[in-house]
Scaffold this motif. Structure first.
Motif, PDB file in Angstrom:
ATOM      1  N   PHE A  68      -3.091   3.194   8.373  1.00  0.00           N
ATOM      2  CA  PHE A  68      -3.918   4.860   9.129  1.00  0.00           C
ATOM      3  C   PHE A  68      -3.667   5.872   7.211  1.00  0.00           C
ATOM      4  CE2 PHE A  68      -2.211   2.961  12.988  1.00  0.00           C
ATOM      5  CZ  PHE A  68      -3.048   3.544  13.859  1.00  0.00           C
ATOM      6  N   VAL A  69      -2.772   5.088   6.167  1.00  0.00           N
ATOM      7  CA  VAL A  69      -2.609   5.249   5.413  1.00  0.00           C
ATOM      8  C   VAL A  69      -3.604   4.769   4.127  1.00  0.00           C
ATOM      9  CG1 VAL A  69      -1.210   5.449   3.295  1.00  0.00           C
ATOM     10  CG2 VAL A  69      -0.663   5.709   5.714  1.00  0.00           C
ATOM     11  N   ASP A  70      -4.615   5.468   3.508  1.00  0.00           N
ATOM     12  CA  ASP A  70      -5.821   5.318   2.533  1.00  0.00           C
ATOM     13  C   ASP A  70      -4.605   4.543   1.606  1.00  0.00           C
ATOM     14  OD1 ASP A  70      -7.395   5.532   4.175  1.00  0.00           O
ATOM     15  OD2 ASP A  70      -7.675   7.204   3.478  1.00  0.00           O
ATOM     16  N   GLY A  71      -4.675   2.961   1.081  1.00  0.00           N
ATOM     17  CA  GLY A  71      -4.046   2.496  -0.337  1.00  0.00           C
ATOM     18  C   GLY A  71      -3.112   1.663   0.169  1.00  0.00           C
ATOM     19  N   LEU A  72      -2.221   2.203   0.950  1.00  0.00           N
ATOM     20  CA  LEU A  72      -0.665   1.764   1.264  1.00  0.00           C
ATOM     21  C   LEU A  72      -1.120  -0.073   1.989  1.00  0.00           C
ATOM     22  CD1 LEU A  72       2.036   1.701   1.242  1.00  0.00           C
ATOM     23  CD2 LEU A  72       1.667   2.527   4.037  1.00  0.00           C
ATOM     24  N   SER A  73      -2.565  -0.217   2.157  1.00  0.00           N
ATOM     25  CA  SER A  73      -2.863  -1.797   2.846  1.00  0.00           C
ATOM     26  C   SER A  73      -2.958  -3.165   1.033  1.00  0.00           C
ATOM     27  CB  SER A  73      -3.886  -1.818   4.085  1.00  0.00           C
ATOM     28  OG  SER A  73      -5.062  -1.438   2.586  1.00  0.00           O
ATOM     29  N   THR A  74      -3.306  -1.949   0.487  1.00  0.00           N
ATOM     30  CA  THR A  74      -3.322  -2.995  -1.094  1.00  0.00           C
ATOM     31  C   THR A  74      -1.583  -3.730  -1.369  1.00  0.00           C
ATOM     32  OG1 THR A  74      -2.783  -0.649  -2.220  1.00  0.00           O
ATOM     33  CG2 THR A  74      -5.723  -1.859  -1.745  1.00  0.00           C
ATOM     34  N   VAL A  75      -0.822  -2.305  -0.859  1.00  0.00           N
ATOM     35  CA  VAL A  75       0.116  -2.783  -1.584  1.00  0.00           C
ATOM     36  C   VAL A  75       0.826  -4.405   0.325  1.00  0.00           C
ATOM     37  CG1 VAL A  75       3.247  -1.842  -1.733  1.00  0.00           C
ATOM     38  CG2 VAL A  75       1.347  -0.178  -2.872  1.00  0.00           C
ATOM     39  N   THR A  76       1.125  -3.642   1.054  1.00  0.00           N
ATOM     40  CA  THR A  76       1.817  -4.026   2.413  1.00  0.00           C
ATOM     41  C   THR A  76       0.974  -5.928   2.135  1.00  0.00           C
ATOM     42  OG1 THR A  76      -0.076  -3.923   3.679  1.00  0.00           O
ATOM     43  CG2 THR A  76       2.706  -2.208   3.403  1.00  0.00           C
ATOM     44  N   GLU A  77      -0.221  -5.897   1.917  1.00  0.00           N
ATOM     45  CA  GLU A  77      -0.762  -7.640   1.882  1.00  0.00           C
ATOM     46  C   GLU A  77      -0.213  -8.372   0.512  1.00  0.00           C
ATOM     47  OE1 GLU A  77      -4.163  -6.299  -2.097  1.00  0.00           O
ATOM     48  OE2 GLU A  77      -4.495  -6.833  -0.198  1.00  0.00           O
ATOM     49  N   TYR A  78       1.206  -7.871   0.022  1.00  0.00           N
ATOM     50  CA  TYR A  78       1.583  -8.495  -0.543  1.00  0.00           C
ATOM     51  C   TYR A  78       3.144  -8.382   0.303  1.00  0.00           C
ATOM     52  CZ  TYR A  78      -1.517  -8.367  -4.171  1.00  0.00           C
ATOM     53  OH  TYR A  78      -2.711  -8.093  -5.431  1.00  0.00           O
ATOM     54  N   LEU A  79       3.573  -8.398   1.160  1.00  0.00           N
ATOM     55  CA  LEU A  79       5.012  -8.736   2.603  1.00  0.00           C
ATOM     56  C   LEU A  79       4.097 -10.739   2.544  1.00  0.00           C
ATOM     57  CD1 LEU A  79       4.493  -6.013   3.923  1.00  0.00           C
ATOM     58  CD2 LEU A  79       5.843  -6.326   1.718  1.00  0.00           C
ATOM     59  N   PRO A  80       5.293 -11.086   3.039  1.00  0.00           N
ATOM     60  CA  PRO A  80       5.299 -12.369   3.033  1.00  0.00           C
ATOM     61  C   PRO A  80       4.160 -12.895   4.323  1.00  0.00           C
ATOM     62  CG  PRO A  80       7.455 -11.792   3.017  1.00  0.00           C
ATOM     63  CD  PRO A  80       6.693 -10.606   2.968  1.00  0.00           C
ATOM     64  N   GLY A  81       4.358 -11.583   5.585  1.00  0.00           N
ATOM     65  CA  GLY A  81       3.646 -11.826   6.715  1.00  0.00           C
ATOM     66  C   GLY A  81       2.332 -11.834   6.693  1.00  0.00           C
TER      67      GLY A  81
ATOM     68  N   TRP B 211      -7.262 -17.352   1.178  1.00  0.00           N
ATOM     69  CA  TRP B 211      -6.312 -18.394   1.613  1.00  0.00           C
ATOM     70  C   TRP B 211      -5.408 -19.012  -0.258  1.00  0.00           C
ATOM     71  CZ3 TRP B 211      -5.627 -23.054   0.237  1.00  0.00           C
ATOM     72  CH2 TRP B 211      -6.122 -23.812  -0.343  1.00  0.00           C
ATOM     73  N   TRP B 212      -6.012 -19.320  -0.644  1.00  0.00           N
ATOM     74  CA  TRP B 212      -5.132 -19.857  -2.103  1.00  0.00           C
ATOM     75  C   TRP B 212      -4.219 -18.894  -2.164  1.00  0.00           C
ATOM     76  CZ3 TRP B 212      -5.935 -17.429  -6.062  1.00  0.00           C
ATOM     77  CH2 TRP B 212      -6.863 -17.251  -6.751  1.00  0.00           C
ATOM     78  N   GLY B 213      -4.179 -18.122  -2.524  1.00  0.00           N
ATOM     79  CA  GLY B 213      -3.592 -16.311  -2.827  1.00  0.00           C
ATOM     80  C   GLY B 213      -2.382 -16.449  -2.347  1.00  0.00           C
ATOM     81  N   GLY B 214      -3.145 -16.206  -0.645  1.00  0.00           N
ATOM     82  CA  GLY B 214      -2.151 -15.940   0.114  1.00  0.00           C
ATOM     83  C   GLY B 214      -1.016 -17.360   0.067  1.00  0.00           C
ATOM     84  N   GLY B 215      -1.275 -18.464   0.348  1.00  0.00           N
ATOM     85  CA  GLY B 215      -0.270 -18.908   0.022  1.00  0.00           C
ATOM     86  C   GLY B 215       0.566 -19.803  -1.063  1.00  0.00           C
ATOM     87  N   LEU B 216      -0.164 -19.258  -2.483  1.00  0.00           N
ATOM     88  CA  LEU B 216       1.145 -19.131  -3.833  1.00  0.00           C
ATOM     89  C   LEU B 216       1.963 -17.985  -3.500  1.00  0.00           C
ATOM     90  CD1 LEU B 216      -1.977 -19.798  -6.782  1.00  0.00           C
ATOM     91  CD2 LEU B 216       0.563 -21.032  -5.864  1.00  0.00           C
ATOM     92  N   LEU B 217       1.722 -16.849  -3.206  1.00  0.00           N
ATOM     93  CA  LEU B 217       2.460 -15.832  -2.829  1.00  0.00           C
ATOM     94  C   LEU B 217       3.396 -15.833  -1.662  1.00  0.00           C
ATOM     95  CD1 LEU B 217       2.859 -13.109  -3.753  1.00  0.00           C
ATOM     96  CD2 LEU B 217       1.624 -12.435  -1.449  1.00  0.00           C
TER      97      LEU B 217
END
Length: 276
Positions: free
Chosen positions: A208-221, A248-254
């Protein structure tokens, strides 16, 4: 003691207690019931048995159903490998068995390496349980409603392979968290609170908040969802679009990065400290 002997010792500790199969049984039931319930609902809608107006939100397409249902093994079941990894270490602190462990393996790096290697085995074992729990009822229900279970697709097997990797990485994250947080209760409460409440809430707010997903995409889940490539939360919009932009490989490396950071910090801050 060599790494092989340390690993054998850690696996013996795991399989001579009941907690591993209790968690595996709960994982089987939890994922199986979830996959059965959601699979039956979505398959009934996609096949036209019940109308799409029964859904509160947009119904997934027939092509999306198989990966959506199969990925429930990780999207709802990842907490179980995380817990077994945490318990693998914190159980030593709680039951005061770390002293004999270090006496048998004086080189603490080898001792921790044994736990990490044992964690790889436990992660693979829990992956098999979780995948069977999701794929067996999911494929059966899809076939029962006349839909394609996609078990002959290479994309499906690639998805399953990435789920195995996600399970293994979650065990390593748990080992790192358990190494860093010595108190078993604090470690378990911490990982449960973050993975089951804090992160889901933050990812939901991000939708619901613009731009916040670019931060939360780096959370573990979110990293785990990106690694697998499918998730009931991202597909249905329950957790926003967090993690959708990572390959997918970015998520795995993270996710591997989270495990490495926790393990290194745990080794430097806690593992080398004196034990009573």
């Amino acid at each position: 003691m060599s790494l092989v002997h340390a690993t054998r010792s850690e696996l013996t500790k795991q399989f001579t207690t009941s907690i591993w199969w209790i968690l595996a049984l709960i994982l089987l039931l939890y994922v199986g019931v979830t996959a059965g319930g959601l699979g039956a609902t979505f398959a009934a809608v996609a096949s036209g048995v019940i109308g799409p107006d029964t859904m509160n939100g947009p119904a997934p397409s027939a092509e999306m159903l198989a990966p959506l249902i199969y990925s429930l093994a990780t999207s709802v079941g990842y907490v179980f490998p995380l817990l077994i990894g945490t318990l693998l270490v914190t159980g030593e602190f709680r039951h005061k068995t770390l002293t004999p462990t270090f006496l048998a393996t004086p080189r603490r790096g080898i001792a921790l390496g044994g736990k990490v290697t044992a964690g790889l085995v436990m992660g693979g074992l829990y992956a098999v349980v979780g995948i069977i729990a999701a794929v067996a009822p999911g494929a059966g229900l899809l076939a029962g409603f006349g839909l394609d279970a996609q078990l002959g697709s290479s994309d499906t097997w690639a998805l399953i392979g990435r789920m195995v990797l996600a399970f293994v990485l979650w065990v390593l994250v748990g080992i790192g968290a358990g190494t860093l947080i010595r108190n078993q209760v604090a470690a378990i409460v911490g990982v449960l609170a973050f993975t089951q409440f804090v992160e889901p809430i933050v990812r939901t707010v991000a939708s619901f908040v613009d731009g916040l997903s670019t931060v939360t995409e780096y959370l573990p889940g979110a990293a785990s969802d990106a690694l697998v490539g499918a998730s009931v939360f991202t597909t249905l919009g329950g957790a926003g679009d967090a993690g959708a932009s990572l390959a997918w490989w970015g998520g795995g490396l993270l996710l591997l990065g989270y495990a490495a950071v926790f393990l290194v910090l745990g080794y430097l801050v806690s593992w080398r400290r004196d034990v009573s």
